[in-house]
Design a protein around this motif. Sequence first.
Motif, short mmCIF file in Angstrom:
data_model
loop_
_atom_site.label_atom_id
_atom_site.label_comp_id
_atom_site.label_asym_id
_atom_site.label_seq_id
_atom_site.Cartn_x
_atom_site.Cartn_y
_atom_site.Cartn_z
N MET A 53 119.78 123.52 4.26
CA MET A 53 118.99 123.45 5.49
C MET A 53 118.94 122.01 6.00
O MET A 53 118.63 121.08 5.25
N GLU A 54 119.26 121.83 7.26
CA GLU A 54 119.17 120.50 7.88
C GLU A 54 117.79 120.34 8.50
O GLU A 54 117.36 121.16 9.31
N PHE A 55 117.09 119.28 8.11
CA PHE A 55 115.72 119.07 8.58
C PHE A 55 115.53 117.59 8.84
O PHE A 55 115.41 116.78 7.92
N ASP A 56 115.54 117.21 10.13
CA ASP A 56 115.33 115.82 10.49
C ASP A 56 114.03 115.68 11.27
O ASP A 56 113.30 116.66 11.48
N MET A 57 113.73 114.47 11.72
CA MET A 57 112.45 114.23 12.38
C MET A 57 112.37 114.94 13.72
O MET A 57 111.29 115.38 14.14
N ALA A 58 113.52 115.07 14.41
CA ALA A 58 113.52 115.79 15.69
C ALA A 58 113.18 117.26 15.48
O ALA A 58 112.41 117.86 16.25
N THR A 59 113.73 117.87 14.42
CA THR A 59 113.40 119.28 14.09
C THR A 59 111.94 119.41 13.71
O THR A 59 111.27 120.38 14.08
N TRP A 60 111.43 118.43 12.98
CA TRP A 60 110.02 118.45 12.56
C TRP A 60 109.09 118.43 13.78
O TRP A 60 108.17 119.23 13.88
N ARG A 61 109.37 117.53 14.74
CA ARG A 61 108.53 117.46 15.95
C ARG A 61 108.65 118.75 16.77
O ARG A 61 107.66 119.24 17.32
N ARG A 62 109.87 119.27 16.89
CA ARG A 62 110.09 120.47 17.69
C ARG A 62 109.36 121.67 17.08
O ARG A 62 108.77 122.48 17.81
#
Length: 322
Positions: free
Chosen positions: A285-294
Amino acid sequence: MVQFDPNVRIGSPSSLPYDPDQDAAEKRDIRKKYRALEKRTGEQLRPQDIRAAELVEQVEEADELFQKVKNPTEATLDSTVLRNVSSISAQKARAMKLGSAAFDIDDFVSKLAIFMGGRHELADDASELDDIGDCVMDWEKVGRRALAKSRRVPVMGFMLGPLSIEQKKRSTVKRSKLEKSKEEERRPQEIKEEDIQRSENETTKNVIKIREILEESGSVNLFRFVINPNDFAQSVENIFYLSFLIRDGLCALEIDDNGEPIIFLCEAPSAQDRADGVTCHQIVMEFDMATWRRAIEVFEITESMIPQRPAAKTRLGGKWYG
């Protein structure tokens, strides 16, 4: 004299579409003809063994074949043929002689001396050639003739370098030995086994805690469960701890009818279940800060289902690190 036909056109990109389904027999025929051309224009061929007119014919023949090329393999053969033809043409150009004979340096120097007024007739014996050095040459005459063929501004220069040359003396530098002061030397801190305070396995404790929370909440959206809206790092840690439950088969993940990822506890498959063909699947699973905020914005997450954990600290000797 070789005449080039201006009407011979090179295949345009529009007439050469890529066609992976081209007829196999047609492709074999194209390759056969290209290999025959490549053999005729091989790199071992000497320039004197082929005439310029034959090279033009081979280029025209390769151009006709190129009209039928629709795949990279045949295009590579075409480039090989053109490379061989170009190499032979360059060799023939270098071996070409202009006029009836090659450039004669002695004849050029003799005529240059006559042009600058050094002598008026060609000398036949060595004595007259030696007298040329005593004559005054009109270098400005040849200079004016050269200026008519060049736009470069004439500047003053020295044929033998600067007027005076100063010999630089090489100076030897003595390097003093670097001596370190014993007062500045520092030994690394010695740490004994009893100085390290061993703590319980944080990973195992957090995995058990997340399982208890998931057991109380039941089926829940993956992002609502793992995301901490106030701490991105702990959201990543929550996903890490949850992955152990999925690896051991204690937690399952599925996509519901609305397209949301749902997780829930389940019983781990037994040895008999695995023998019957039951397998566990994991994903990266790819999980970056942009995904976290979204995810926080889409699912309107205001608080974390997993309590905030204090920052871990480790004590080494008499100091704490964290």
